[in-house]
Design an enzyme around this catalytic site. Sequence first.
Site, PDB file in Angstrom:
ATOM      1  N   ASP A 406       0.814  -1.202   0.000  1.00 53.71           N
ATOM      2  CA  ASP A 406       0.000   0.000   0.000  1.00 53.71           C
ATOM      3  C   ASP A 406       0.858   1.266   0.000  1.00 53.71           C
ATOM      4  O   ASP A 406       1.934   1.318   0.607  1.00 53.71           O
ATOM      5  CB  ASP A 406      -0.888  -0.008   1.250  1.00 53.71           C
ATOM      6  CG  ASP A 406      -1.784   1.196   1.361  1.00 53.71           C
ATOM      7  OD1 ASP A 406      -2.646   1.355   0.487  1.00 53.71           O
ATOM      8  OD2 ASP A 406      -1.609   1.978   2.315  1.00 53.71           O
ATOM      9  N   GLU A 459       1.231  -0.483  -5.109  1.00 49.62           N
ATOM     10  CA  GLU A 459       0.268   0.575  -5.380  1.00 49.62           C
ATOM     11  C   GLU A 459       1.088   1.867  -5.476  1.00 49.62           C
ATOM     12  O   GLU A 459       1.433   2.480  -4.460  1.00 49.62           O
ATOM     13  CB  GLU A 459      -0.775   0.693  -4.272  1.00 49.62           C
ATOM     14  CG  GLU A 459      -1.859   1.706  -4.625  1.00 49.62           C
ATOM     15  CD  GLU A 459      -2.376   2.502  -3.437  1.00 49.62           C
ATOM     16  OE1 GLU A 459      -3.341   3.249  -3.619  1.00 49.62           O
ATOM     17  OE2 GLU A 459      -1.806   2.395  -2.339  1.00 49.62           O
TER      18      GLU A 459
END
Length: 729
Positions: A406, A459
């Site tokens: 993330d 990401e």
Amino acid sequence: MTHQENTARSVDWEAIASSSHHDPHSLLGAHAFQSAADGASTVIRARRPLATAVFAVFADGTRIEMAHVDQGIWEIQHPGPPVPYRLATTYSGLDEVVTGDPYRHAPTLGDLDLHLIAEGRHERLWESLGAHQRVLAGESGVSFAVWAPNATAVRVVGDHNDWNGENHAMRSMGVSGVWELFIPDLSAGTRYKYQIRTRDGDWILKADPMALAAEVPPATASVVSSSRYTWGDGAWMTRRAATHAVAQPLSVYELHVGSWRVGLSYRELAEPLIQHVTDAGFTHVEFMPLAEHPFGGSWGYQISGYYAPTSRFGSPDDLRYLIDKLHQAGIGVIMDWVPGHFPKDAFALARFDGQPLYEHPDPRRGEHQDWGTLIFDYGRAEVRGFLVANALYWLKEFHVDGLRVDAVASMLYLDYSREAGEWEPNIHGGRENLEAIRFLQEVNATAYRLHPGVMMIAEESTSFPGVTAPTDHGGLGFGFKWNMGWMNDSLQYIERDPMYRGHHEGEMTFSFVYAFGENYLLPISHDEVVHGKGSLLAKMPGDHWHKLANVRAYLAYMWGHPGKKLLFMGQEFGQLAEWSEGREIDWWLLDQPSHAQLQSFVGAMNRSYRAQAPLWERDNDASSFSRLGAPNWDPTVIAFERRDAHGGHLVVISNFAGVERTGHTLNLPVAGVWEEVLNTDAADFGGRGSGNMGMVIAHAEDGSEPLATVTLPALSTLWLRHQPDSPQA
């Protein structure tokens, strides 16, 4: 002066008595010594304040009463070397209690462990730090070890001592900053925390950063856990190790466990999730973060227990069961992993030993202003080792097939979401976070080295070069990168009224320019269907029928586009409302035929995708792709060819106009029969049933390019597969 007298006088009795000494084992427990008068002898000391009697109980049943020395310290001396014993203690008005003595045991960490921890290279850190059931010197119990280098004393508190840790002070393991204690008689299920004395003399209470389990939030204690699970996914793991994911179909179903089906445990989730994912044809599931987190509204992205699966849905072995069953059903598992920041909750990692420890001490590097969280100190070896080992922990202990990392962009740049003057340049004067870059390179290289076949997925939303390039070529070493540019551009396009799309073709085709610069994954994730953005269906223009047609055309275009695929739960059947973690997705919509047909379409599309190697086998090879459109280029008709490694051809044609185009001519790559393997306008999917009767023929005359005449239904995507063995080819 006897040896034991000399030892006792050299120890700070006050610190031992107050349970604040850095090395209680130096006085307490059994200590061998030699004296001229008695020869080999042993002195045993125990801390038992307020006791009325204390006995040392030996294996042969012998009991020797201990004498009170001072400030709650009891002692006996007996001839011979140390031998196993237990302590029998009586308090006024209470029955005698017999327990093991934590201070008779040697450390459970060796010099190699401590060296690797200090170097940030302990690849199985979770086996050394944390709480573990063990048998030491014939006695069963739990060992505790925690890294707290700024602490002046550490105690273990929990169910076993009524949350009073005075009899369970830990010993310092020297410059490593690790504190250790083995407590006999404890077992799995024991709740505990660490009581840490800071440099300022304050005592603070902290959950174990290495805990393998935790209480159900909002309770915050760590829980002793020991796995007894036997895996049954050996065939899957063997295949995975021999597979290169870039050259395989990858169609990911992202879900939030708590709101997929409300109230289901990990074990209860297995059967319905497997059935749904199988019907929908996805190859993998991706769980939003499952590490323990205090606030459910964070969706798991603010983690307090990096090694503890959230107990909201069951035990760690229950999660193993879920993953095992998914593997046995042929479904891979990806999990969100959050090494970019952590919350400020006082019970967890923040200022863990009274000082910045896991977080960078400089707030210009150590705080996320937007998110109200703290940023790891990636330049500190022990912190880097904590995170690298955590990634390996999920891959090894839970057989996770991939980690979606993330917020990588926030890690890469020192000025991320900061104004001038709010950030400090790196040693070269640049904005890149060099320590975070090295950490990402290390975790990726280590994960791929130890676990072949896994996927590390970034990401990452910027143009940072080489995200999926190998680390030995200067890249970050990820296997895949989310294509956020494609996602933003294509959603902006598809939300437009079809009347105006012809003026914005570049929003759908610009991604072709850079599609092979990284190994991309195309995401329509949870972030695109929350916070006022609306669901995928709700983004579409027109009435309900046109919205559904737009969704089908868009998804089939997406599945044809170079790159792997990800779709968030609920979008496969046309969720109307945007997602909220506080309620279940709208399964009732499947009672409506149009929504059931959309889900049927997604299943058919996924199965066709998996069967068509041109759509995935060469996703990272620019020579596998060609743009089509001649002789009648139309800005609302987007067509391209995909080729596999064995001469297979598949053409994707999307008509994003609101009108059908009959008699549309298009040059195809080769002459012959092209089978219509997918038509989003099929009646079975809720369309009008317009198309090409399952077949298109491309003719080549006088050396010209093969030309086909096709019908392109309004708001549709077609997949045409060349049939080289057809009699008409």
